[in-house]
Each structure stands twice: as structure tokens, then as C-alpha cells.
Scaffold this motif. Structure first.
Motif, PDB file in Angstrom:
ATOM      1  N   VAL A 213       0.859  -1.177   0.000  1.00 17.84           N
ATOM      2  CA  VAL A 213       0.000   0.000   0.000  1.00 17.84           C
ATOM      3  C   VAL A 213       0.898   1.230   0.000  1.00 17.84           C
ATOM      4  CG1 VAL A 213      -1.859   1.236   1.167  1.00 17.84           C
ATOM      5  CG2 VAL A 213      -1.739  -1.270   1.314  1.00 17.84           C
ATOM      6  N   VAL A 214       0.582   2.163  -0.887  1.00 15.17           N
ATOM      7  CA  VAL A 214       1.341   3.411  -0.986  1.00 15.17           C
ATOM      8  C   VAL A 214       0.388   4.565  -0.728  1.00 15.17           C
ATOM      9  CG1 VAL A 214       2.743   4.902  -2.473  1.00 15.17           C
ATOM     10  CG2 VAL A 214       2.916   2.398  -2.681  1.00 15.17           C
ATOM     11  N   GLY A 215       0.709   5.364   0.273  1.00 14.63           N
ATOM     12  CA  GLY A 215      -0.068   6.566   0.557  1.00 14.63           C
ATOM     13  C   GLY A 215       0.744   7.788   0.192  1.00 14.63           C
ATOM     14  N   ILE A 216       0.081   8.768  -0.410  1.00 11.50           N
ATOM     15  CA  ILE A 216       0.715  10.058  -0.686  1.00 11.50           C
ATOM     16  C   ILE A 216      -0.155  11.121  -0.044  1.00 11.50           C
ATOM     17  CG2 ILE A 216       1.523  11.675  -2.439  1.00 11.50           C
ATOM     18  CD1 ILE A 216       1.848   9.369  -4.384  1.00 11.50           C
ATOM     19  N   SER A 217       0.400  11.816   0.954  1.00 11.02           N
ATOM     20  CA  SER A 217      -0.355  12.870   1.639  1.00 11.02           C
ATOM     21  C   SER A 217       0.064  14.227   1.093  1.00 11.02           C
ATOM     22  CB  SER A 217      -0.114  12.791   3.148  1.00 11.02           C
ATOM     23  OG  SER A 217       1.151  13.334   3.468  1.00 11.02           O
ATOM     24  N   GLY A 218      -0.492  15.277   1.657  1.00 11.01           N
ATOM     25  CA  GLY A 218      -0.301  16.619   1.110  1.00 11.01           C
ATOM     26  C   GLY A 218       0.956  17.341   1.525  1.00 11.01           C
ATOM     27  N   ALA A 219       1.860  16.686   2.238  1.00 10.28           N
ATOM     28  CA  ALA A 219       3.106  17.341   2.624  1.00 10.28           C
ATOM     29  C   ALA A 219       3.955  17.639   1.392  1.00 10.28           C
ATOM     30  CB  ALA A 219       3.891  16.449   3.590  1.00 10.28           C
ATOM     31  N   SER A 220       4.869  18.567   1.543  1.00  8.28           N
ATOM     32  CA  SER A 220       5.817  18.836   0.471  1.00  8.28           C
ATOM     33  C   SER A 220       6.654  17.581   0.224  1.00  8.28           C
ATOM     34  CB  SER A 220       6.730  20.001   0.869  1.00  8.28           C
ATOM     35  OG  SER A 220       7.658  20.267  -0.156  1.00  8.28           O
TER      36      SER A 220
ATOM     37  N   ALA B 100      -8.695  -1.383   3.324  1.00 11.91           N
ATOM     38  CA  ALA B 100      -9.283  -0.999   4.615  1.00 11.91           C
ATOM     39  C   ALA B 100      -9.521  -2.212   5.500  1.00 11.91           C
ATOM     40  CB  ALA B 100     -10.594  -0.244   4.393  1.00 11.91           C
ATOM     41  N   SER B 101      -9.162  -3.401   5.008  1.00 12.22           N
ATOM     42  CA  SER B 101      -9.387  -4.628   5.774  1.00 12.22           C
ATOM     43  C   SER B 101      -8.080  -5.366   6.023  1.00 12.22           C
ATOM     44  CB  SER B 101     -10.335  -5.559   5.009  1.00 12.22           C
ATOM     45  OG  SER B 101     -10.415  -6.815   5.652  1.00 12.22           O
ATOM     46  N   GLY B 102      -7.934  -5.854   7.235  1.00 13.36           N
ATOM     47  CA  GLY B 102      -6.757  -6.638   7.585  1.00 13.36           C
ATOM     48  C   GLY B 102      -6.700  -7.975   6.876  1.00 13.36           C
ATOM     49  N   SER B 103      -7.826  -8.455   6.371  1.00 16.77           N
ATOM     50  CA  SER B 103      -7.822  -9.748   5.674  1.00 16.77           C
ATOM     51  C   SER B 103      -7.193  -9.646   4.282  1.00 16.77           C
ATOM     52  CB  SER B 103      -9.247 -10.301   5.561  1.00 16.77           C
ATOM     53  OG  SER B 103     -10.031  -9.488   4.713  1.00 16.77           O
ATOM     54  N   PHE B 104      -6.991  -8.422   3.810  1.00 14.66           N
ATOM     55  CA  PHE B 104      -6.324  -8.192   2.527  1.00 14.66           C
ATOM     56  C   PHE B 104      -4.828  -8.136   2.805  1.00 14.66           C
ATOM     57  CE2 PHE B 104      -4.817  -5.391  -0.971  1.00 14.66           C
ATOM     58  CZ  PHE B 104      -5.263  -6.130  -2.043  1.00 14.66           C
ATOM     59  N   ARG B 105      -4.114  -9.204   2.411  1.00 11.48           N
ATOM     60  CA  ARG B 105      -2.711  -9.323   2.801  1.00 11.48           C
ATOM     61  C   ARG B 105      -1.798  -8.443   1.946  1.00 11.48           C
ATOM     62  NH1 ARG B 105      -3.265 -14.653   1.879  1.00 11.48           N
ATOM     63  NH2 ARG B 105      -1.189 -14.777   0.973  1.00 11.48           N
ATOM     64  N   THR B 106      -0.915  -7.731   2.635  1.00 13.36           N
ATOM     65  CA  THR B 106       0.075  -6.896   1.968  1.00 13.36           C
ATOM     66  C   THR B 106       1.408  -7.016   2.707  1.00 13.36           C
ATOM     67  OG1 THR B 106      -0.296  -4.909   3.313  1.00 13.36           O
ATOM     68  CG2 THR B 106      -1.730  -5.209   1.380  1.00 13.36           C
ATOM     69  N   MET B 107       2.454  -6.499   2.084  1.00 13.80           N
ATOM     70  CA  MET B 107       3.762  -6.423   2.734  1.00 13.80           C
ATOM     71  C   MET B 107       3.784  -5.325   3.785  1.00 13.80           C
ATOM     72  SD  MET B 107       6.071  -6.503  -0.738  1.00 13.80           S
ATOM     73  CE  MET B 107       7.632  -6.511   0.123  1.00 13.80           C
ATOM     74  N   GLY B 108       2.827  -4.412   3.697  1.00 14.12           N
ATOM     75  CA  GLY B 108       2.780  -3.265   4.593  1.00 14.12           C
ATOM     76  C   GLY B 108       2.429  -2.018   3.811  1.00 14.12           C
ATOM     77  N   MET B 109       2.774  -0.882   4.391  1.00 13.11           N
ATOM     78  CA  MET B 109       2.401   0.403   3.790  1.00 13.11           C
ATOM     79  C   MET B 109       3.508   1.418   3.991  1.00 13.11           C
ATOM     80  SD  MET B 109      -1.002   2.686   4.615  1.00 13.11           S
ATOM     81  CE  MET B 109      -1.417   4.135   3.648  1.00 13.11           C
ATOM     82  N   ILE B 110       3.681   2.244   2.972  1.00 16.04           N
ATOM     83  CA  ILE B 110       4.577   3.395   3.067  1.00 16.04           C
ATOM     84  C   ILE B 110       3.768   4.640   2.741  1.00 16.04           C
ATOM     85  CG2 ILE B 110       5.369   3.077   0.676  1.00 16.04           C
ATOM     86  CD1 ILE B 110       8.114   4.181   1.620  1.00 16.04           C
ATOM     87  N   ILE B 111       3.954   5.691   3.523  1.00  8.74           N
ATOM     88  CA  ILE B 111       3.337   6.978   3.224  1.00  8.74           C
ATOM     89  C   ILE B 111       4.468   7.942   2.905  1.00  8.74           C
ATOM     90  CG2 ILE B 111       1.832   8.841   4.004  1.00  8.74           C
ATOM     91  CD1 ILE B 111       0.440   6.851   5.833  1.00  8.74           C
ATOM     92  N   ALA B 112       4.489   8.383   1.646  1.00 10.30           N
ATOM     93  CA  ALA B 112       5.596   9.195   1.152  1.00 10.30           C
ATOM     94  C   ALA B 112       5.055  10.295   0.231  1.00 10.30           C
ATOM     95  CB  ALA B 112       6.578   8.306   0.388  1.00 10.30           C
ATOM     96  N   PRO B 113       5.096  11.532   0.661  1.00 11.48           N
ATOM     97  CA  PRO B 113       5.501  11.997   1.973  1.00 11.48           C
ATOM     98  C   PRO B 113       4.358  11.843   2.966  1.00 11.48           C
ATOM     99  CG  PRO B 113       4.833  13.864   0.654  1.00 11.48           C
ATOM    100  CD  PRO B 113       4.708  12.652  -0.236  1.00 11.48           C
ATOM    101  N   CYS B 114       4.680  11.964   4.228  1.00  7.24           N
ATOM    102  CA  CYS B 114       3.669  11.874   5.280  1.00  7.24           C
ATOM    103  C   CYS B 114       3.561  13.223   5.980  1.00  7.24           C
ATOM    104  CB  CYS B 114       4.039  10.790   6.288  1.00  7.24           C
ATOM    105  SG  CYS B 114       2.812  10.565   7.595  1.00  7.24           S
TER     106      CYS B 114
END
Length: 196
Positions: free
Chosen positions: A14-21, A81-95
Motif C-alpha cells: 500500500v502506498v499513501g501520498i499525503s499533502g506534505a511537500s 481498509a481490511s486486515g484480511s487483505f494481505r500486503t507487505m505493509g504500507m509506506i506513506i511518502a511523503p507523510c
């Protein structure tokens, strides 16, 4: 964790991109995952799209086309949004600090922070490339709380020992080192080889 369970986890992040610079960090994470054959599940905040227009010449489509799957920020019924969906994890860049703070409290208002909360509760790696400086005591306490919950705080800082020759190399080094935390070895990382 059961080693067999870890071995069977799909190459999916999972890759999250937030509004930080620093939206380019998230873009390069997507590029790196694609190069390594890792399925990426992207969730990008509305503020990140604004930052994208201010910091780059990329369009939202330029970014979303780099991802394997794109989830809408308000879709709390998404797979991630569910823990039953298996992933390696998540990175939020930038956070952003706001995103970091929501995750720390567990009071999540979007799919971005809900997915991060899921990763924490499932004891999967959560890497936060926090972009803020200087940090006040509240920020530091929030980071401490997240570290105690199992998150890794990994601000994108230049590794000058790698002798970068461009901004792109500085960005890629930070991205690659963050991906190291998932056991992923991206070719762009310049490794320390000791004193010569």
C-alpha cells in the motif's frame, strides 16, 4: 509471525501520498515498486494533488498510471481498509503531520489513515516518510507514540556519503532506503562500502 505465513504474503504494498511537500517521493516509490514487480495499491489525498500541481509538472493521471490499483480517498470499503487483505505493509511518502497525527490517535477520517491503522493492527510494516521541520514537542511525542505502536519514522534526509550528483539521486536514495525496510532492494540505492 509464522515464517510460512510471511513467505506466502503477496508482493503487494500500500502506498499513501499525503499533502506534505515532497510528493515526488511517493511518485518514485510507485516507480520503484513497478520496476521490482511489486503490486502497488495507491491512495492519494486531495491535498497531495494540490501539492503535485505546485511542485511538479505531473498530472494526477501521470501519478495514478504508475500504480497497479488506485483507491479513492473516501472509499472506506476498499480492500486496503481490511486486515484480511494481505500486503507487505504500507509506506506513506511523503507523510504530513496531520496524517501522522490521525494515525497516532486511531481516529481516521480517510482511507489513507484507515489503511495505515489496519497495517499497524495487523503488525505489518508501516513506514512514514514524515516531511516537517522544525519539529515541536507535540510532533516528537506523536512520533514516539507511533514508534511504540510499531511504525517506522523515516524522514527523507540526504545521504551525502553517497555523493549524489542530482536532486533525483537524493530522492531515489531516500526512497530506496525506505524500501529496504520492507526487504526490497532497489537498484538506485548507493550502498556504503566502508572507508577506502
Amino acid at each position: 509471525m509464522n515464517p510460512a505465513a510471511k513467505a506466502s504474503t503477496p508482493a503487494r504494498m500500500v502506498v499513501g501520498i499525503s499533502g506534505a511537500s515532497g510528493v515526488i517521493y511517493g511518485v518514485r516509490v510507485l516507480d520503484a515498486l513497478k520496476e521490482m514487480g511489486v503490486e502497488s495499491h495507491l491512495v492519494i489525498s486531495r491535498a497531495a494533488l494540490l501539492t503535485l500541481s505546485q511542485e511538479t509538472d505531473l498530472t494526477p493521471d501521470d501519478v495514478t498510471q504508475r500504480a497497479s490499483v488506485v483507491h479513492k480517498i473516501g472509499d472506506v470499503g476498499a480492500t486496503i481498509a481490511s486486515g484480511s487483505f494481505r500486503t507487505m505493509g504500507m509506506i506513506i511518502a511523503p507523510c504530513s503531520v496531520r496524517t501522522m497525527s490521525e494515525i497516532a490517535t486511531g481516529v481516521t477520517s480517510t482511507l489513507l489513515t484507515r489503511a495505515a491503522d489496519v497495517v499497524l493492527k495487523e503488525r505489518r510494516p508501516l513506514v512514514l516518510m514524515v516531511r516537517e521541520t522544525p519539529l515541536h514537542l507535540g510532533h516528537l511525542r506523536t512520533m514516539t507514540a507511533l514508534a511504540e505502536m510499531g511504525a517506522v519514522i523515516a524522514p527523507p534526509l540526504p545521504a551525502l556519503y553517497a555523493r549524489p550528483e542530482s536532486v533525483e539521486q537524493i530522492i531515489d536514495q531516500s526512497v530506496g532506503r525506505a524500501l529496504d525496510l520492507f526487504g526490497l532492494d532497489w537498484h538506485a540505492v548507493r550502498r556504503w562500502e566502508g572507508l577506502k
